[in-house]
Design a protein around this motif. Sequence first.
Motif, short mmCIF file in Angstrom:
data_model
loop_
_atom_site.label_atom_id
_atom_site.label_comp_id
_atom_site.label_asym_id
_atom_site.label_seq_id
_atom_site.Cartn_x
_atom_site.Cartn_y
_atom_site.Cartn_z
N GLY A 28 0.81 -1.22 0.00
CA GLY A 28 0.00 0.00 0.00
C GLY A 28 0.84 1.26 0.00
O GLY A 28 0.32 2.36 0.18
N VAL A 29 2.13 1.12 -0.23
CA VAL A 29 3.04 2.27 -0.29
C VAL A 29 3.25 2.61 -1.76
O VAL A 29 3.47 1.72 -2.58
CB VAL A 29 4.40 1.93 0.39
CG1 VAL A 29 5.38 3.07 0.25
CG2 VAL A 29 4.19 1.57 1.85
N ALA A 30 3.17 3.88 -2.10
CA ALA A 30 3.33 4.31 -3.49
C ALA A 30 4.64 3.81 -4.07
O ALA A 30 5.67 3.76 -3.38
CB ALA A 30 3.28 5.83 -3.58
N ARG A 31 4.60 3.41 -5.34
CA ARG A 31 5.78 2.83 -5.98
C ARG A 31 6.99 3.76 -5.91
O ARG A 31 8.12 3.31 -5.69
CB ARG A 31 5.48 2.48 -7.44
CG ARG A 31 6.59 1.65 -8.03
CD ARG A 31 6.41 1.23 -9.48
NE ARG A 31 5.04 1.18 -9.93
CZ ARG A 31 4.70 0.92 -11.18
NH1 ARG A 31 5.64 0.68 -12.07
NH2 ARG A 31 3.45 0.90 -11.55
N GLU A 32 6.79 5.06 -6.08
CA GLU A 32 7.90 6.01 -6.02
C GLU A 32 8.57 5.97 -4.64
O GLU A 32 9.79 6.07 -4.53
CB GLU A 32 7.41 7.45 -6.29
CG GLU A 32 6.75 7.64 -7.63
CD GLU A 32 5.28 7.19 -7.66
OE1 GLU A 32 4.61 7.19 -6.61
OE2 GLU A 32 4.82 6.79 -8.74
N ILE A 33 7.76 5.81 -3.61
CA ILE A 33 8.28 5.75 -2.25
C ILE A 33 9.00 4.42 -2.03
O ILE A 33 10.04 4.37 -1.38
CB ILE A 33 7.15 5.93 -1.21
CG1 ILE A 33 6.40 7.25 -1.45
CG2 ILE A 33 7.67 5.84 0.21
CD1 ILE A 33 7.24 8.49 -1.33
N VAL A 34 8.46 3.33 -2.59
CA VAL A 34 9.11 2.01 -2.48
C VAL A 34 10.51 2.09 -3.06
O VAL A 34 11.46 1.57 -2.47
CB VAL A 34 8.27 0.91 -3.18
CG1 VAL A 34 9.06 -0.38 -3.31
CG2 VAL A 34 6.98 0.68 -2.42
N TYR A 35 10.67 2.77 -4.20
CA TYR A 35 11.98 2.91 -4.82
C TYR A 35 12.95 3.71 -3.94
O TYR A 35 14.17 3.54 -4.04
CB TYR A 35 11.88 3.57 -6.20
CG TYR A 35 11.48 2.61 -7.29
CD1 TYR A 35 12.34 1.59 -7.70
CD2 TYR A 35 10.26 2.72 -7.92
CE1 TYR A 35 11.98 0.71 -8.69
CE2 TYR A 35 9.88 1.85 -8.92
CZ TYR A 35 10.75 0.84 -9.31
OH TYR A 35 10.39 -0.04 -10.30
N GLN A 36 12.44 4.55 -3.07
CA GLN A 36 13.30 5.28 -2.13
C GLN A 36 13.60 4.44 -0.89
O GLN A 36 14.69 4.53 -0.32
CB GLN A 36 12.61 6.58 -1.70
CG GLN A 36 12.43 7.58 -2.82
CD GLN A 36 11.55 8.75 -2.41
OE1 GLN A 36 11.24 8.94 -1.24
NE2 GLN A 36 11.15 9.55 -3.38
N ILE A 37 12.64 3.63 -0.47
CA ILE A 37 12.78 2.86 0.76
C ILE A 37 13.68 1.64 0.60
O ILE A 37 14.49 1.35 1.48
CB ILE A 37 11.38 2.43 1.28
CG1 ILE A 37 10.64 3.65 1.80
CG2 ILE A 37 11.49 1.35 2.35
CD1 ILE A 37 9.20 3.40 2.17
N ILE A 38 13.55 0.94 -0.52
CA ILE A 38 14.31 -0.30 -0.69
C ILE A 38 15.82 -0.08 -0.54
O ILE A 38 16.47 -0.83 0.19
CB ILE A 38 13.93 -1.02 -2.01
CG1 ILE A 38 12.55 -1.66 -1.82
CG2 ILE A 38 14.97 -2.08 -2.38
CD1 ILE A 38 12.00 -2.38 -3.02
N PRO A 39 16.42 0.94 -1.16
CA PRO A 39 17.86 1.14 -0.93
C PRO A 39 18.20 1.41 0.54
O PRO A 39 19.26 0.99 1.02
CB PRO A 39 18.20 2.35 -1.81
CG PRO A 39 17.13 2.37 -2.85
CD PRO A 39 15.90 1.85 -2.18
N LYS A 40 17.32 2.08 1.24
CA LYS A 40 17.56 2.33 2.67
C LYS A 40 17.55 1.02 3.45
O LYS A 40 18.39 0.80 4.33
CB LYS A 40 16.49 3.27 3.25
CG LYS A 40 16.57 4.69 2.72
CD LYS A 40 15.44 5.53 3.27
CE LYS A 40 15.43 6.91 2.66
NZ LYS A 40 14.31 7.71 3.15
N LEU A 41 16.59 0.15 3.13
CA LEU A 41 16.53 -1.15 3.80
C LEU A 41 17.71 -2.03 3.42
O LEU A 41 18.22 -2.78 4.24
CB LEU A 41 15.19 -1.85 3.49
CG LEU A 41 13.94 -1.17 4.02
CD1 LEU A 41 12.69 -1.90 3.55
CD2 LEU A 41 13.97 -1.09 5.54
N GLN A 42 18.17 -1.90 2.17
CA GLN A 42 19.36 -2.64 1.75
C GLN A 42 20.59 -2.16 2.53
O GLN A 42 21.39 -2.97 2.98
CB GLN A 42 19.61 -2.46 0.25
CG GLN A 42 18.65 -3.22 -0.63
CD GLN A 42 18.89 -2.93 -2.09
OE1 GLN A 42 18.68 -1.81 -2.56
NE2 GLN A 42 19.33 -3.94 -2.81
#
Length: 92
Positions: A46-60
Motif C-alpha cells: 500500500g506504499v506508493a511505488r515512487e516511495i518504495v523505490y526510495q525505501i528499498i535502498p535504505k533497507l538494503q
Amino acid sequence: MTAQYATPEEFQVLTRLGLTLNEARVLMALYASENLTAKSVSKASGVAREIVYQIIPKLQKKGLVDELVTTPKTFKAVPLENVLEVLLQQRK
C-alpha cells in the motif's frame, strides 16, 4: 499473510526498533511473499511505488533487504532473526 494483514503489534515492534511506518510496510510485504518486484511491493504494502523505490535502498543499506539478480529486479527480506538483530544493534 500480506502486509495489509500484518498486526499492529508487528508494525509497532519494527517502528520502535527504528523503522518508519512505510519501511515496516515494505519489509512486511517482502516477508509475505518470497521475491517481489518494486511494483509488487507497492501493491502488497500500500506504499506508493515512487516511495518504495526510495525505501528499498535504505533497507538494503541497513542489511534488511537483498536484491536478486533478475530482470526485472526483485527483492527479498533477510531472515527475521537477522532483521531483529540488525535493528537492535543499530539502536545501541
